[in-house]
Design a protein around this motif. Structure first.
Motif, PDB file in Angstrom:
ATOM      1  N   ILE A 149     -18.117 -21.154 -51.075  1.00  0.00           N
ATOM      2  CA  ILE A 149     -17.734 -22.320 -51.825  1.00  0.00           C
ATOM      3  C   ILE A 149     -18.496 -22.464 -53.301  1.00  0.00           C
ATOM      4  CG2 ILE A 149     -17.181 -23.523 -49.800  1.00  0.00           C
ATOM      5  CD1 ILE A 149     -19.895 -25.164 -49.907  1.00  0.00           C
ATOM      6  N   LEU A 150     -17.899 -22.965 -54.059  1.00  0.00           N
ATOM      7  CA  LEU A 150     -18.604 -23.033 -55.549  1.00  0.00           C
ATOM      8  C   LEU A 150     -18.703 -21.551 -56.000  1.00  0.00           C
ATOM      9  CD1 LEU A 150     -21.132 -25.984 -55.057  1.00  0.00           C
ATOM     10  CD2 LEU A 150     -18.863 -25.961 -56.045  1.00  0.00           C
ATOM     11  N   GLY A 151     -18.084 -20.700 -55.682  1.00  0.00           N
ATOM     12  CA  GLY A 151     -18.197 -19.405 -56.100  1.00  0.00           C
ATOM     13  C   GLY A 151     -19.448 -18.476 -55.581  1.00  0.00           C
ATOM     14  N   VAL A 152     -20.214 -19.161 -54.826  1.00  0.00           N
ATOM     15  CA  VAL A 152     -21.484 -18.641 -54.405  1.00  0.00           C
ATOM     16  C   VAL A 152     -21.219 -17.914 -53.106  1.00  0.00           C
ATOM     17  CG1 VAL A 152     -23.878 -18.797 -53.556  1.00  0.00           C
ATOM     18  CG2 VAL A 152     -22.721 -20.424 -55.336  1.00  0.00           C
ATOM     19  N   ASP A 153     -21.514 -16.381 -52.838  1.00  0.00           N
ATOM     20  CA  ASP A 153     -21.102 -15.425 -51.938  1.00  0.00           C
ATOM     21  C   ASP A 153     -22.133 -15.949 -50.739  1.00  0.00           C
ATOM     22  OD1 ASP A 153     -20.301 -13.426 -50.449  1.00  0.00           O
ATOM     23  OD2 ASP A 153     -21.832 -12.280 -51.058  1.00  0.00           O
ATOM     24  N   GLY A 154     -21.682 -16.407 -49.713  1.00  0.00           N
ATOM     25  CA  GLY A 154     -22.318 -16.398 -48.485  1.00  0.00           C
ATOM     26  C   GLY A 154     -22.574 -18.097 -48.201  1.00  0.00           C
ATOM     27  N   LEU A 155     -22.495 -18.861 -49.178  1.00  0.00           N
ATOM     28  CA  LEU A 155     -22.434 -20.361 -49.268  1.00  0.00           C
ATOM     29  C   LEU A 155     -21.134 -20.682 -48.269  1.00  0.00           C
ATOM     30  CD1 LEU A 155     -24.260 -22.803 -49.895  1.00  0.00           C
ATOM     31  CD2 LEU A 155     -22.967 -23.086 -51.963  1.00  0.00           C
ATOM     32  N   TYR A 156     -21.239 -21.648 -47.503  1.00  0.00           N
ATOM     33  CA  TYR A 156     -20.155 -22.075 -46.444  1.00  0.00           C
ATOM     34  C   TYR A 156     -20.225 -23.841 -46.236  1.00  0.00           C
ATOM     35  CZ  TYR A 156     -22.703 -22.386 -42.034  1.00  0.00           C
ATOM     36  OH  TYR A 156     -23.456 -22.524 -40.957  1.00  0.00           O
ATOM     37  N   PHE A 157     -19.211 -24.008 -45.994  1.00  0.00           N
ATOM     38  CA  PHE A 157     -18.929 -25.651 -45.628  1.00  0.00           C
ATOM     39  C   PHE A 157     -18.103 -25.611 -44.247  1.00  0.00           C
ATOM     40  CE2 PHE A 157     -16.078 -29.254 -45.407  1.00  0.00           C
ATOM     41  CZ  PHE A 157     -16.983 -30.569 -45.460  1.00  0.00           C
ATOM     42  N   ARG A 158     -18.533 -26.399 -43.195  1.00  0.00           N
ATOM     43  CA  ARG A 158     -17.945 -26.831 -42.162  1.00  0.00           C
ATOM     44  C   ARG A 158     -17.676 -27.901 -41.844  1.00  0.00           C
ATOM     45  NH1 ARG A 158     -17.649 -22.933 -38.915  1.00  0.00           N
ATOM     46  NH2 ARG A 158     -19.871 -22.321 -39.043  1.00  0.00           N
ATOM     47  N   PHE A 159     -16.637 -28.651 -41.457  1.00  0.00           N
ATOM     48  CA  PHE A 159     -16.130 -29.892 -41.210  1.00  0.00           C
ATOM     49  C   PHE A 159     -16.161 -29.866 -39.560  1.00  0.00           C
ATOM     50  CE2 PHE A 159     -13.205 -33.423 -40.415  1.00  0.00           C
ATOM     51  CZ  PHE A 159     -14.001 -34.595 -40.589  1.00  0.00           C
ATOM     52  N   SER A 160     -16.780 -30.528 -38.906  1.00  0.00           N
ATOM     53  CA  SER A 160     -16.758 -30.315 -37.376  1.00  0.00           C
ATOM     54  C   SER A 160     -16.443 -31.602 -36.749  1.00  0.00           C
ATOM     55  CB  SER A 160     -17.985 -29.667 -36.921  1.00  0.00           C
ATOM     56  OG  SER A 160     -17.686 -29.287 -35.466  1.00  0.00           O
ATOM     57  N   ILE A 161     -15.674 -31.796 -35.503  1.00  0.00           N
ATOM     58  CA  ILE A 161     -15.572 -33.020 -35.009  1.00  0.00           C
ATOM     59  C   ILE A 161     -15.648 -32.557 -33.342  1.00  0.00           C
ATOM     60  CG2 ILE A 161     -14.049 -34.963 -34.105  1.00  0.00           C
ATOM     61  CD1 ILE A 161     -12.677 -34.678 -36.867  1.00  0.00           C
ATOM     62  N   PRO A 162     -16.775 -32.891 -32.964  1.00  0.00           N
ATOM     63  CA  PRO A 162     -17.047 -32.312 -31.515  1.00  0.00           C
ATOM     64  C   PRO A 162     -16.678 -33.526 -30.517  1.00  0.00           C
ATOM     65  CG  PRO A 162     -19.057 -32.832 -32.351  1.00  0.00           C
ATOM     66  CD  PRO A 162     -18.040 -32.852 -33.478  1.00  0.00           C
ATOM     67  N   MET A 163     -16.048 -33.339 -29.551  1.00  0.00           N
ATOM     68  CA  MET A 163     -15.666 -34.429 -28.519  1.00  0.00           C
ATOM     69  C   MET A 163     -16.153 -33.998 -27.166  1.00  0.00           C
ATOM     70  SD  MET A 163     -11.750 -34.863 -29.779  1.00  0.00           S
ATOM     71  CE  MET A 163     -11.500 -32.921 -30.211  1.00  0.00           C
ATOM     72  N   ARG A 164     -16.787 -35.152 -26.455  1.00  0.00           N
ATOM     73  CA  ARG A 164     -17.631 -34.644 -25.425  1.00  0.00           C
ATOM     74  C   ARG A 164     -17.435 -35.381 -24.304  1.00  0.00           C
ATOM     75  NH1 ARG A 164     -21.246 -36.088 -28.777  1.00  0.00           N
ATOM     76  NH2 ARG A 164     -21.333 -33.896 -30.072  1.00  0.00           N
ATOM     77  N   ILE A 165     -17.602 -35.320 -23.022  1.00  0.00           N
ATOM     78  CA  ILE A 165     -17.751 -36.102 -21.857  1.00  0.00           C
ATOM     79  C   ILE A 165     -19.109 -35.927 -21.219  1.00  0.00           C
ATOM     80  CG2 ILE A 165     -16.811 -36.416 -19.518  1.00  0.00           C
ATOM     81  CD1 ILE A 165     -14.126 -35.216 -20.159  1.00  0.00           C
ATOM     82  N   SER A 166     -19.554 -36.909 -20.945  1.00  0.00           N
ATOM     83  CA  SER A 166     -21.035 -37.155 -20.285  1.00  0.00           C
ATOM     84  C   SER A 166     -20.856 -36.824 -18.700  1.00  0.00           C
ATOM     85  CB  SER A 166     -21.688 -38.484 -20.608  1.00  0.00           C
ATOM     86  OG  SER A 166     -21.825 -38.823 -21.849  1.00  0.00           O
ATOM     87  N   LEU A 167     -21.761 -36.057 -18.290  1.00  0.00           N
ATOM     88  CA  LEU A 167     -21.567 -35.611 -16.957  1.00  0.00           C
ATOM     89  C   LEU A 167     -22.572 -36.600 -16.235  1.00  0.00           C
ATOM     90  CD1 LEU A 167     -21.681 -31.662 -16.775  1.00  0.00           C
ATOM     91  CD2 LEU A 167     -19.804 -33.242 -16.817  1.00  0.00           C
ATOM     92  N   ASN A 168     -23.475 -37.458 -16.776  1.00  0.00           N
ATOM     93  CA  ASN A 168     -24.398 -38.417 -16.238  1.00  0.00           C
ATOM     94  C   ASN A 168     -24.109 -39.689 -17.160  1.00  0.00           C
ATOM     95  OD1 ASN A 168     -26.138 -39.642 -14.631  1.00  0.00           O
ATOM     96  ND2 ASN A 168     -27.868 -38.920 -15.765  1.00  0.00           N
ATOM     97  N   ALA A 169     -22.914 -40.288 -17.158  1.00  0.00           N
ATOM     98  CA  ALA A 169     -22.625 -41.461 -17.983  1.00  0.00           C
ATOM     99  C   ALA A 169     -23.245 -42.539 -17.555  1.00  0.00           C
ATOM    100  CB  ALA A 169     -20.982 -41.640 -18.136  1.00  0.00           C
ATOM    101  N   SER A 170     -23.936 -43.364 -18.394  1.00  0.00           N
ATOM    102  CA  SER A 170     -24.475 -44.733 -18.056  1.00  0.00           C
ATOM    103  C   SER A 170     -23.498 -45.703 -18.291  1.00  0.00           C
ATOM    104  CB  SER A 170     -25.909 -44.747 -18.977  1.00  0.00           C
ATOM    105  OG  SER A 170     -25.427 -44.872 -20.524  1.00  0.00           O
ATOM    106  N   GLU A 171     -23.900 -46.899 -17.603  1.00  0.00           N
ATOM    107  CA  GLU A 171     -22.998 -47.860 -17.665  1.00  0.00           C
ATOM    108  C   GLU A 171     -23.480 -48.867 -18.783  1.00  0.00           C
ATOM    109  OE1 GLU A 171     -20.206 -48.313 -15.998  1.00  0.00           O
ATOM    110  OE2 GLU A 171     -20.526 -46.448 -15.166  1.00  0.00           O
ATOM    111  N   GLU A 172     -22.757 -49.921 -19.225  1.00  0.00           N
ATOM    112  CA  GLU A 172     -23.110 -50.998 -20.216  1.00  0.00           C
ATOM    113  C   GLU A 172     -24.637 -51.313 -19.882  1.00  0.00           C
ATOM    114  OE1 GLU A 172     -20.428 -53.861 -21.334  1.00  0.00           O
ATOM    115  OE2 GLU A 172     -19.458 -52.452 -22.251  1.00  0.00           O
ATOM    116  N   SER A 173     -25.516 -51.670 -20.845  1.00  0.00           N
ATOM    117  CA  SER A 173     -26.705 -52.331 -20.642  1.00  0.00           C
ATOM    118  C   SER A 173     -27.100 -53.187 -21.854  1.00  0.00           C
ATOM    119  CB  SER A 173     -27.800 -51.220 -20.690  1.00  0.00           C
ATOM    120  OG  SER A 173     -27.489 -50.189 -19.709  1.00  0.00           O
TER     121      SER A 173
END
Length: 197
Positions: A149-173
């Motif tokens: 990016i910006l013409g700079v060799d090696g410079l990078y940008f990553r837009f990431s959206i991780p989605m996950r399920i909790s294996l030990n989910a907690s209830e409302e508190s």
């Protein structure tokens, strides 16, 4: 936590083992490191979070993401985060997540499974009350990577959206009158800027 980290390392080793069979491809393995500006921007830059990893000869990515974020009241109660319902609560989001990303559909777009471990804590700003939850997670990550990016060799940008399920989910508190919502499903918006060596 120790057993979980052993499983993460075994998973990463198993996924990387298949990369040795790519002898016909003459591309090299490229390591990278980046800082996450996405969560930092949402939380007044009170964050030391980022990713490290390698891009293999077949363009698969193995990434380890570390999150260490001071969560502001404004972010937690926003319609996007929706983690709390009420005022006067801040928090901390701490964890690691490993991704094995595969190229998908078009150049720069990736999709891949993830496993992680997160600890989220909440503190009431007026009352001396706190709440903490810890969980292993499994999920799926979508990301888009732009390199040099910006013409700079090696410079990078990553837009990431991780989605996950909790294996030990907690209830409302409750903290005071503020509701801490359950964490069965979670997601983030990460915007990494980094360097590929």
């Amino acid at each position: 936590m120790k057993n979980f980290m052993i499983v993460v390392l075994m998973f990463c080793g198993w996924m990387a083992q298949g990369q040795d069979d790519q002898g016909a491809v003459e591309k090299k393995i490229t390591p990278f490191i980046a800082y996450d500006f996405g969560e930092a921007a949402f939380n007044k830059f009170k964050s030391i979070s980022g990713e490290v990893g390698v891009q293999f000869a077949n363009d698969h990515l193995l990434r380890l993401v570390h999150m260490n974020i001071h969560l502001t009241e404004q972010h937690l109660s926003s319609s996007f985060a929706g983690a709390i319902d009420g005022p006067d609560v801040e928090g901390r989001f701490l964890g690691v997540e490993a991704f094995y990303d595969l190229p998908a559909f078009t150049n720069g777009l990736y999709i891949g499974p993830s496993i992680g471990y997160y600890k989220t804590s909440y503190d009431h700003l007026i009352l001396s009350q706190s709440f903490e939850k810890q969980t292993a997670t499994v999920g799926l990550g979508l990301s888009y990577q732009e390199t040099d990016i910006l013409g700079v060799d090696g410079l990078y940008f990553r837009f990431s959206i991780p989605m996950r399920i909790s294996l030990n989910a907690s209830e409302e508190s409750l903290l005071g009158e503020t509701v801490i919502k359950n964490d069965r499903f979670g997601n983030n918006i990460w915007m990494f800027i980094g360097y590929r060596f």
